[in-house]
Design an enzyme around this catalytic site. Structure first.
Site, PDB file in Angstrom:
ATOM      1  N   ASN A 195       0.799  -1.228   0.000  1.00 47.87           N
ATOM      2  CA  ASN A 195       0.000   0.000   0.000  1.00 47.87           C
ATOM      3  C   ASN A 195       0.831   1.279   0.000  1.00 47.87           C
ATOM      4  O   ASN A 195       0.337   2.340   0.362  1.00 47.87           O
ATOM      5  CB  ASN A 195      -0.963  -0.006   1.185  1.00 47.87           C
ATOM      6  CG  ASN A 195      -1.876  -1.212   1.150  1.00 47.87           C
ATOM      7  OD1 ASN A 195      -1.820  -2.048   2.042  1.00 47.87           O
ATOM      8  ND2 ASN A 195      -2.679  -1.346   0.117  1.00 47.87           N
ATOM      9  N   LEU A 248       1.158   7.019   0.450  1.00 50.92           N
ATOM     10  CA  LEU A 248       0.391   5.895   0.989  1.00 50.92           C
ATOM     11  C   LEU A 248      -0.971   5.757   0.335  1.00 50.92           C
ATOM     12  O   LEU A 248      -1.616   6.757   0.022  1.00 50.92           O
ATOM     13  CB  LEU A 248       0.138   6.126   2.481  1.00 50.92           C
ATOM     14  CG  LEU A 248       1.250   5.682   3.385  1.00 50.92           C
ATOM     15  CD1 LEU A 248       1.585   6.776   4.342  1.00 50.92           C
ATOM     16  CD2 LEU A 248       0.808   4.454   4.121  1.00 50.92           C
ATOM     17  N   CYS A 249      -1.403   4.538   0.192  1.00 49.86           N
ATOM     18  CA  CYS A 249      -2.774   4.241  -0.212  1.00 49.86           C
ATOM     19  C   CYS A 249      -3.468   3.702   1.042  1.00 49.86           C
ATOM     20  O   CYS A 249      -3.370   2.525   1.367  1.00 49.86           O
ATOM     21  CB  CYS A 249      -2.770   3.204  -1.332  1.00 49.86           C
ATOM     22  SG  CYS A 249      -4.412   2.777  -1.914  1.00 49.86           S
ATOM     23  N   LEU A 250      -4.118   4.606   1.776  1.00 50.20           N
ATOM     24  CA  LEU A 250      -4.755   4.253   3.046  1.00 50.20           C
ATOM     25  C   LEU A 250      -6.106   4.943   3.101  1.00 50.20           C
ATOM     26  O   LEU A 250      -6.188   6.163   2.954  1.00 50.20           O
ATOM     27  CB  LEU A 250      -3.857   4.708   4.211  1.00 50.20           C
ATOM     28  CG  LEU A 250      -4.356   4.458   5.628  1.00 50.20           C
ATOM     29  CD1 LEU A 250      -4.561   2.965   5.887  1.00 50.20           C
ATOM     30  CD2 LEU A 250      -3.377   5.035   6.642  1.00 50.20           C
TER      31      LEU A 250
END
Length: 179
Positions: free
Chosen positions: A80, A87-89
């Protein structure tokens, strides 16, 4: 100038100092409360254990109504995390809530380390290794952990190189002929 975002960030900082969460730390840059340096320690009993991962949090005047940009400065091999460190959150995007503060953001990132969302990967290679070749994934993560220990050494070497270059410049100034 005091704005709602800046006041909130100072409250977040005060909370981080009074009730520091385990394994994370953060503080605003000395000259800019809208940018924070943070460190996440890799959680115990995970491949990230003992890693020291540096991040940069960038806030704008819309905070806390809008999430900050959070980026790993340290190298990070994770499903992620994009190559850029972004970030991919979900809580930093469509699931953001103004109730989140710096402490909760960092603890969420820390928990993401060992619990990636592989259905929406930012790093396809890491996601595939995590899914299909866990031992290779763990090996790559451990390399990232070891590299995280060298981040501080690299910074110190860069600072020493800069100091030496400045000293050489000073020496050059002494050798100027005056007519």
């Amino acid at each position: 100038m005091s704005t709602p975002a800046r006041r909130r960030l100072m409250r977040d900082f005060k909370r981080m100092q009074q009730d520091p969460p385990s394994g994370v730390s953060a503080s605003p840059l000395p000259d800019n409360v809208m940018k924070w340096n943070a460190v996440i320690i890799g959680p115990s009993d995970t491949p990230f254990e003992d890693g020291t991962f540096r991040l940069l949090l960038s806030f704008d005047e819309q905070y806390p109504n809008k999430p900050p940009q959070v980026k790993f400065i340290s190298e990070m091999f994770h499903p992620n995390v994009y190559a850029s460190g972004e970030l991919c959150l979900d809580i930093l995007q469509n699931r953001w809530s103004p109730t989140y503060d710096v402490s909760s953001i960092l603890t969420s990132v820390q928990s993401l380390l060992n619990d990636p969302n592989i259905s929406s990967p930012a790093n396809v290679e890491a996601a595939n290794l995590y899914k299909d070749h866990r031992s290779l994934y763990v090996k790559r993560v451990r390399e990232t952990v070891e590299n995280s220990w060298n981040d501080d050494d690299d910074e110190e070497e860069e600072e020493e190189d800069e100091d030496e270059a400045e000293d050489e410049d000073d020496d050059d100034d002494d050798n100027i002929d005056e007519d």
